[in-house]
Design a protein around this motif. Structure first.
Motif, mmCIF file in Angstrom:
data_model
loop_
_atom_site.group_PDB
_atom_site.id
_atom_site.type_symbol
_atom_site.label_atom_id
_atom_site.label_comp_id
_atom_site.label_asym_id
_atom_site.label_seq_id
_atom_site.Cartn_x
_atom_site.Cartn_y
_atom_site.Cartn_z
ATOM 1 N N ARG A 47 -5.640 -29.110 54.645
ATOM 2 C CA ARG A 47 -5.663 -28.164 53.532
ATOM 3 C C ARG A 47 -4.956 -28.797 52.344
ATOM 4 O O ARG A 47 -4.168 -29.741 52.493
ATOM 5 C CB ARG A 47 -4.980 -26.836 53.916
ATOM 6 N N ARG A 53 3.947 -28.985 51.702
ATOM 7 C CA ARG A 53 4.457 -27.898 52.541
ATOM 8 C C ARG A 53 5.307 -28.448 53.693
ATOM 9 O O ARG A 53 6.413 -27.954 53.964
ATOM 10 C CB ARG A 53 3.299 -27.072 53.110
ATOM 11 N N ASP A 109 3.329 -19.331 47.893
ATOM 12 C CA ASP A 109 2.417 -18.173 47.875
ATOM 13 C C ASP A 109 1.601 -18.138 46.593
ATOM 14 O O ASP A 109 0.404 -17.820 46.603
ATOM 15 C CB ASP A 109 3.202 -16.877 48.040
ATOM 16 N N GLU A 112 -1.063 -20.812 46.888
ATOM 17 C CA GLU A 112 -2.170 -20.366 47.720
ATOM 18 C C GLU A 112 -3.051 -19.368 46.968
ATOM 19 O O GLU A 112 -4.281 -19.383 47.097
ATOM 20 C CB GLU A 112 -1.636 -19.737 49.006
ATOM 21 N N LYS A 116 -6.993 -20.022 46.267
ATOM 22 C CA LYS A 116 -8.013 -19.074 46.716
ATOM 23 C C LYS A 116 -8.782 -18.480 45.543
ATOM 24 O O LYS A 116 -10.013 -18.360 45.587
ATOM 25 C CB LYS A 116 -7.366 -17.962 47.539
ATOM 26 N N GLU A 121 -10.377 -25.015 47.713
ATOM 27 C CA GLU A 121 -10.596 -25.645 49.018
ATOM 28 C C GLU A 121 -12.056 -26.048 49.206
ATOM 29 O O GLU A 121 -12.364 -26.975 49.957
ATOM 30 C CB GLU A 121 -10.165 -24.714 50.152
#
Length: 422
Positions: A47, A53, A109, A112, A116, A121
């Motif tokens: 990812r 991370r 967060d 992400e 999204k 991705e």
């Protein structure tokens, strides 16, 4: 044997799916004529931001060193708006004489959320790049990857240090020594850990581990306290031009300016109180010195220092940083294959206005650079989040100008036939 394969040609391929690659993909979509279907991010992880991370969690990072305006999104106050919309304003950590910093959880967060919302991705191809060649007739570049060849009109190198961690000579071959970013388990049950390093990673790790065990932090020099990775004016491109670009590209003078400006191996002052509390509680000790000898001893590791002191721990964890990215093996292969110019200590010689990597024969090749590889042009913030923004400004403008000159308009939907000899 010769086979005939169809190879899709993209408008721009980004090598690296970290903070720089994720940010640059958005800038390509928003600020260039390149179509979404022509943008690809090539990264071997499962990812985007996976490596960041893992490293942040491993060293016990609780909040970023960068301020809330530095994040993976393209809207300057996007992270702040995200925090307010989700009632998480308390995770913008107040810092003395410095803008608020986001907690790691808030930063991730929000990242992400951006990934999204913009469906980034879907642009990610899980593969590692082994080599880059020029296509016949200087019509673009071919990337040889673990998932097969990929052709592109433009390529952006946004790679990190490639899991090449710095190990001191004394640590070679010892089972009780590990690197914080190389499979280290922070939850292992031990009584005493020796952390080696003098920067923010070592400091964060020592504070985190000292919550459950005794920790000795060993540094070669006294801890130095700096709020950020460099003085704030270095974020501004005009300041970089006045203070860095006055020296020849790739020169030792440029690297000297960068090394002097970059606050390497420093600890932010907001950790000072936590250090004092841990020391007062007797769970953390600070030691300065060079290791002369390291040896395994009854399932422990003993470090003998140059001034005679010895440290004994159940394990030693290195927080000693990375090997230089300039001599990364992939970079060596790419530079040799494409005839790219390199300067002092193998630093890439870039065009300061476009961040295109220059060739020895001065002929243009559509390869651009972001991240630590761009230190010589972007300055001391090049590896960090502000560096991604400055690189994005230059690279997207350069690609846009090139497409307008060629009349391509970002339509690189062509599929061409290639002969592959086996």
């Amino acid at each position: 044997m010769t086979t005939c394969n169809s190879t899709r040609k993209f408008g721009c391929i980004i090598v690296g799916g970290g903070i720089h690659g994720t940010y640059l993909a958005q800038r390509l979509l928003e600020d260039t004529p390149v179509n979404r279907s022509d943008v690809l991010i090539v990264d071997p992880h499962d990812r985007l931001l996976a490596s960041f991370r893992e490293k942040a969690r491993a060293c016990g990072m609780e909040a970023l060193r960068s301020t809330f305006v530095h994040h993976v999104g393209t809207e300057p106050f996007g992270l702040e708006s995200f925090a307010e919309a989700n009632d998480r304003g308390d995770e913008l950590v107040q810092t003395v004489d410095y803008p608020p910093r986001p907690s790691l959880d808030l930063f991730l967060d929000h990242s992400e959320y951006v990934i999204k919302r913009k469906d980034l991705e879907s642009l990610h191809r899980r593969a590692a790049v082994d080599a880059i060649h020029e296509l016949p007739g200087a019509t673009g570049l071919r990337l040889e990857t673990t998932a097969g060849p990929l052709d592109t009109d433009h390529c952006v190198l946004a790679i990190g240090h490639g899991n090449r961690y710095r190990w001191p000579n004394w640590a070679a071959g010892l089972d009780g020594v590990e690197h914080v970013w190389d499979g280290f388990d922070p939850n292992a049950s031990v009584d005493r850990t020796i952390v080696v390093g003098g920067g923010i990673t070592a400091a964060q790790l020592a504070c985190t581990l000292s919550e459950t065990q005794s920790v000795a932090l060993l540094s070669r020099h006294p801890l130095e306290w700096e709020v950020s990775e460099a003085d704030p004016p270095w974020i501004n491109w005009s300041y970089v031009e006045r203070n860095l670009h006055v020296h020849p590209p790739g020169s030792s003078d440029r690297l000297d300016v960068i090394l002097d400006a970059r606050h390497t191996a420093t600890v932010p002052p907001y950790l000072y109180a936590e250090f004092e509390n841990r020391i007062d509680d007797g769970v953390l000790t600070l030691t300065q010195g060079e290791v002369d000898l390291a040896a395994e001893e009854d399932e422990s590791v003993r470090l003998s220092l140059g001034h005679g002191l010895q440290l004994l721990g159940d394990r030693v964890v290195l927080a000693t940083g990375f090997e230089p990215v300039f001599d990364h093996p992939l970079i060596d292969r790419i530079a040799d294959e494409l005839g790219l110019s390199r300067g002092y200590r193998e630093m890439p010689v870039l065009d300061d206005d476009t961040l295109a990597w220059q060739r020895d024969d001065e002929r243009f090749v559509p390869l651009y650079v972001s991240g630590a590889l761009a230190l010589g042009s972007v300055g001391p913030y090049a590896p960090n989040i502000p560096g991604a923004r400055r690189a994005g400004d230059r690279i997207t403008a350069a690609i846009t100008r090139r497409l307008h000159r060629s009349g391509a308009g970002g339509t690189s939907e062509s599929v061409h036939e290639t002969d592959v000899s086996d």
